[in-house]
Scaffold this motif. Structure first.
Motif, PDB file in Angstrom:
ATOM      1  N   MET A  43       0.837  -1.203   0.000  1.00 47.84           N
ATOM      2  CA  MET A  43       0.000   0.000   0.000  1.00 47.84           C
ATOM      3  C   MET A  43       0.874   1.257   0.000  1.00 47.84           C
ATOM      4  O   MET A  43       0.598   2.209  -0.742  1.00 47.84           O
ATOM      5  CB  MET A  43      -0.922   0.007   1.220  1.00 47.84           C
ATOM      6  N   ASN A  44       1.943   1.241   0.785  1.00 47.76           N
ATOM      7  CA  ASN A  44       2.838   2.403   0.833  1.00 47.76           C
ATOM      8  C   ASN A  44       3.486   2.650  -0.523  1.00 47.76           C
ATOM      9  O   ASN A  44       3.550   3.793  -1.004  1.00 47.76           O
ATOM     10  CB  ASN A  44       3.918   2.189   1.900  1.00 47.76           C
ATOM     11  N   ILE A  45       3.977   1.547  -1.142  1.00 52.16           N
ATOM     12  CA  ILE A  45       4.677   1.745  -2.414  1.00 52.16           C
ATOM     13  C   ILE A  45       3.698   2.142  -3.513  1.00 52.16           C
ATOM     14  O   ILE A  45       4.055   2.877  -4.449  1.00 52.16           O
ATOM     15  CB  ILE A  45       5.467   0.465  -2.802  1.00 52.16           C
ATOM     16  N   MET A  46       2.441   1.682  -3.421  1.00 46.29           N
ATOM     17  CA  MET A  46       1.445   2.087  -4.419  1.00 46.29           C
ATOM     18  C   MET A  46       1.083   3.565  -4.253  1.00 46.29           C
ATOM     19  O   MET A  46       0.829   4.269  -5.236  1.00 46.29           O
ATOM     20  CB  MET A  46       0.199   1.214  -4.295  1.00 46.29           C
ATOM     21  N   LEU A  47       1.066   4.035  -3.008  1.00 48.67           N
ATOM     22  CA  LEU A  47       0.824   5.466  -2.783  1.00 48.67           C
ATOM     23  C   LEU A  47       1.964   6.290  -3.370  1.00 48.67           C
ATOM     24  O   LEU A  47       1.750   7.362  -3.965  1.00 48.67           O
ATOM     25  CB  LEU A  47       0.667   5.745  -1.284  1.00 48.67           C
ATOM     26  N   VAL A  48       3.192   5.789  -3.213  1.00 51.70           N
ATOM     27  CA  VAL A  48       4.349   6.461  -3.820  1.00 51.70           C
ATOM     28  C   VAL A  48       4.216   6.451  -5.339  1.00 51.70           C
ATOM     29  O   VAL A  48       4.506   7.445  -6.019  1.00 51.70           O
ATOM     30  CB  VAL A  48       5.661   5.776  -3.383  1.00 51.70           C
ATOM     31  N   SER A  49       3.767   5.304  -5.874  1.00 49.90           N
ATOM     32  CA  SER A  49       3.599   5.183  -7.330  1.00 49.90           C
ATOM     33  C   SER A  49       2.553   6.172  -7.849  1.00 49.90           C
ATOM     34  O   SER A  49       2.735   6.790  -8.903  1.00 49.90           O
ATOM     35  CB  SER A  49       3.204   3.753  -7.688  1.00 49.90           C
ATOM     36  N   VAL A  50       1.460   6.332  -7.106  1.00 48.58           N
ATOM     37  CA  VAL A  50       0.422   7.295  -7.494  1.00 48.58           C
ATOM     38  C   VAL A  50       1.001   8.709  -7.507  1.00 48.58           C
ATOM     39  O   VAL A  50       0.748   9.493  -8.425  1.00 48.58           O
ATOM     40  CB  VAL A  50      -0.789   7.211  -6.537  1.00 48.58           C
ATOM     41  N   SER A  51       1.801   8.994  -6.480  1.00 49.60           N
ATOM     42  CA  SER A  51       2.416  10.329  -6.404  1.00 49.60           C
ATOM     43  C   SER A  51       3.377  10.551  -7.572  1.00 49.60           C
ATOM     44  O   SER A  51       3.424  11.635  -8.164  1.00 49.60           O
ATOM     45  CB  SER A  51       3.153  10.480  -5.071  1.00 49.60           C
ATOM     46  N   VAL A  73     -11.768   3.256 -14.739  1.00 45.53           N
ATOM     47  CA  VAL A  73     -10.662   2.707 -15.527  1.00 45.53           C
ATOM     48  C   VAL A  73      -9.339   2.943 -14.810  1.00 45.53           C
ATOM     49  O   VAL A  73      -8.481   2.061 -14.730  1.00 45.53           O
ATOM     50  CB  VAL A  73     -10.644   3.329 -16.945  1.00 45.53           C
ATOM     51  N   VAL A  74      -9.152   4.158 -14.288  1.00 44.86           N
ATOM     52  CA  VAL A  74      -7.926   4.470 -13.542  1.00 44.86           C
ATOM     53  C   VAL A  74      -7.843   3.622 -12.279  1.00 44.86           C
ATOM     54  O   VAL A  74      -6.785   3.084 -11.923  1.00 44.86           O
ATOM     55  CB  VAL A  74      -7.883   5.980 -13.190  1.00 44.86           C
ATOM     56  N   ALA A  80      -5.627   3.017  -5.276  1.00 47.47           N
ATOM     57  CA  ALA A  80      -6.357   3.046  -6.542  1.00 47.47           C
ATOM     58  C   ALA A  80      -7.486   4.071  -6.495  1.00 47.47           C
ATOM     59  O   ALA A  80      -7.718   4.805  -7.467  1.00 47.47           O
ATOM     60  CB  ALA A  80      -6.916   1.652  -6.844  1.00 47.47           C
ATOM     61  N   ILE A  81      -8.191   4.135  -5.374  1.00 45.62           N
ATOM     62  CA  ILE A  81      -9.271   5.136  -5.219  1.00 45.62           C
ATOM     63  C   ILE A  81      -8.695   6.546  -5.247  1.00 45.62           C
ATOM     64  O   ILE A  81      -9.246   7.456  -5.880  1.00 45.62           O
ATOM     65  CB  ILE A  81     -10.045   4.877  -3.913  1.00 45.62           C
ATOM     66  N   LYS A  82      -7.550   6.712  -4.575  1.00 44.45           N
ATOM     67  CA  LYS A  82      -6.914   8.029  -4.563  1.00 44.45           C
ATOM     68  C   LYS A  82      -6.534   8.469  -5.978  1.00 44.45           C
ATOM     69  O   LYS A  82      -6.737   9.626  -6.370  1.00 44.45           O
ATOM     70  CB  LYS A  82      -5.670   7.993  -3.677  1.00 44.45           C
ATOM     71  N   ALA A  83      -6.003   7.503  -6.772  1.00 38.68           N
ATOM     72  CA  ALA A  83      -5.611   7.827  -8.144  1.00 38.68           C
ATOM     73  C   ALA A  83      -6.829   8.170  -9.004  1.00 38.68           C
ATOM     74  O   ALA A  83      -6.792   9.110  -9.823  1.00 38.68           O
ATOM     75  CB  ALA A  83      -4.854   6.650  -8.765  1.00 38.68           C
TER      76      ALA A  83
END
Length: 419
Positions: free
Chosen positions: A310-318, A336-337, A404-407
Motif C-alpha cells: 500500500m505504501n509503495i502504491m501510494l508512492v507510485s500514485v504520487s 478505468v484508472v 487506486a481510489i486516490k488515483a
C-alpha cells in the motif's frame, strides 16, 4: 444480447491491457517490486515449507501408527492413584481367565492375545545373545499382528495347552545367533531350557516407537512363558472388528471386567485401555491446530507485506500523477484508472506469491536431498498453493484499493500541474 456481449468483451480487453500494463510497471521497477513484495514472498515461503513439512511428518507418523494397526487396542492392569496405599500391582494384573472372558462375551472384538515378556539369555552352540526379549503369546498373535511365517508354522492351541517348549524367531535372530537360513527343527537354549524352533517370522521394520532399531525377537507359547516365570507382567493385545467400534469395545470390556473384579459403582477402574485409532485421532487434531496457527502466522506476515505494498502504491500514485492527469484528460473514466492501479497491486502481490512458491519448492527439494531423511513424501500440498495465491491476490485487492481510489479521484487539471 449483442450489447451485453460487447460489454463483456470490453471488460475482458480492459483487464487484459491493464494486466500487461501492470506487468510492464513491475518489470520496469524490478528491484523495488521485489523489495515491496518481500513480505508476501516470505509469507508464501513460510506457508508452503511448513505445509510440506507438516504433511510429510503427518504421513510419516500415521504410517508408523498404521504399522501397529488402526484396529488394535492394548490393555494393562492399573492401580488407581487413590488405591496405591492399599493395593499392589499383583492385585490388578490381567489374567488368562479375563482374556477368555473378553473373547467369549464381546461382539466388537475379533481376536485377543495375552502377552508377557522377559529378558533371558539365548544360545545356539557357542553363540550367546544376552538379554533377548522373549515374549509369551497365544496362537492368534500372528493374526492380530499380521506377521507372516516365512518358514515352518505358527503356534497351535496344543502348544499352549501342553506348555510345549517351542519357539518362533525372526530373521534378525537368525543372523544374530548364526543359525541356518531355514532353522526350523533346530534347538535353542532359552534361560537354560531347550526350545525347538518351529517357525521363522518376517522381521518387522523398525519404527520411531521402537527406538529405530531392528531387534531380535523370540516368541514362545504364553502358558510356557508363565510356567518359566509366573510373576511376569501380562498385557492384552486386542483386534477390533473395525476401527469404528473402539468405544463399543471399551464399554463391553469395562462392563465385563468391573463385574468380574467386583468393583463398586464409585470405584475406579483397575485396568486401562489404549486404542491406536485414538492416538491417530489425537495426532490429527494436533496437526489441525498447527495448521490453524500456521495460517494465523502467515496472515500476519501477509498483512505486513500488504502494508508495504500500500505504501509503495501510494508512492507510485504520487510519481505518476501527471500520467494520471493526462489519461483522465484524454477521456479515461475514474473506474478505468481505479482498475489500472488495483490490478497493478494485485499483479505485484500475485508475482510475489509465485516467487514465494518457487522458493518454497526449491527449499523442499533441497531438504529431500538430505541423506537418511525418514520423511520420504515431502511435497507442497495443493491446498497450500491455493491458499498462498488466494491470500496474495486478496492482499493486493485490500491494500491496493486505497491507492487506486486516490488515483481515480485526482482532478485532471491539478494532476497535470503536478511537478
Amino acid at each position: 444480447m449483442k450489447i451485453a456481449i460487447s460489454f463483456v468483451f470490453m471488460i475482458i480487453r480492459l483487464l487484459w491491457q491493464t494486466v500487461f500494463l501492470a506487468l510492464g510497471q513491475v518489470w520496469a521497477n524490478k528491484v523495488r517490486a521485489v523489495l515491496t513484495a518481500l513480505g508476501i514472498i516470505i509469507g508464501v515461503v513460510g506457508v508452503t515449507v511448513i505445509a510440506a513439512g507438516l504433511q510429510g511428518m503427518q504421513g510419516y507418523v500415521l504410517k508408523e501408527f498404521e504399522g501397529f494397526g488402526a484396529n488394535k487396542m492394548y490393555m494393562d492392569g492399573n492401580v488407581p492413584e487413590s488405591k496405591r496405599a492399599v493395593m499392589s500391582w499383583t492385585d490388578v494384573k490381567l489374567t488368562t481367565y479375563e482374556a477368555h472372558l473378553i473373547e467369549d462375551n464381546t461382539e466388537s472384538i475379533k481376536a485377543i492375545t495375552p502377552q508377557s515378556g522377559a529378558r533371558w539369555d539365548v544360545s545356539y552352540g557357542k553363540k550367546v545373545a544376552q538379554g533377548v526379549r522373549v515374549t509369551g503369546i497365544w496362537p492368534k498373535w500372528n493374526e492380530i499382528e499380521n506377521r507372516e511365517i516365512l518358514f515352518g508354522r505358527p503356534f497351535s492351541k496344543i502348544d499352549d495347552a501342553e506348555n510345549r517348549q517351542v519357539c518362533l524367531i525372526n530373521e534378525q535372530g537368525i543372523e544374530e545367533l548364526n543359525l541356518d537360513t531355514d532353522p526350523v527343527g533346530d534347538y535353542l537354549l532359552v534361560d537354560g531350557r531347550r526350545f525347538l524352533i518351529v517357525g521363522v517370522l518376517e522381521t518387522k521394520e523398525s519404527s520411531l516407537f521402537e527406538g529405530g532399531q531392528t531387534r531380535v525377537e523370540l516368541y514362545i507359547p504364553y502358558s510356557t512363558h508363565k510356567m518359566m516365570n509366573p510373576y511376569t507382567w501380562t498385557s492384552f493385545i486386542i483386534q477390533l472388528a473395525s476401527p469404528d467400534v473402539v468405544d463399543d469395545a471399551k464399554a463391553e470390556i469395562r462392563f465385563l471386567l468391573r463385574n468380574h473384579r467386583k468393583l463398586a459403582p464409585d470405584d475406579e477402574d483397575t485396568f486401562q485401555m489404549f486404542a491406536v485409532q485414538s492416538f491417530i485421532d489425537g495426532f490429527n487434531n494436533v496437526a489441525r491446530i498447527i495448521k490453524i496457527v500456521m495460517v494465523v502466522v502467515v496472515a500476519i506476515s501477509l498483512l505486513v507485506g500488504g502494508i508495504g505494498i500500500m505504501n509503495i502504491m501510494l508512492v507510485s500514485v504520487s510519481e505518476r500523477t501527471r500520467e494520471i492527469g493526462l489519461r483522465k484528460a484524454m477521456g479515461a473514466k475514474p473506474p478505468v484508472v481505479l482498475m489500472q492501479f488495483l490490478v497493478e497491486a494485485v499483479v505485484l502481490c500475485f508475482v510475489g506469491g509465485l516467487l514465494g512458491l518457487l522458493i518454497g519448492k526449491i527449499f523442499t527439494l533441497a531438504v529431500q536431498m538430505i541423506p537418511n531423511l525418514p520423511i520420504d513424501n515431502l511435497s507442497i500440498p495443493a491446498w497450500a498453493i491455493v491458499l498462498s495465491l488466494t491470500f496474495s491476490a486478496s492482499v493486493g485487492i485490500i491494500f491496493g484499493m486505497f491507492p487506486a481510489i486516490k488515483a481515480s479521484m485526482l482532478n485532471p487539471i491539478n494532476a497535470l500541474r503536478h511537478e
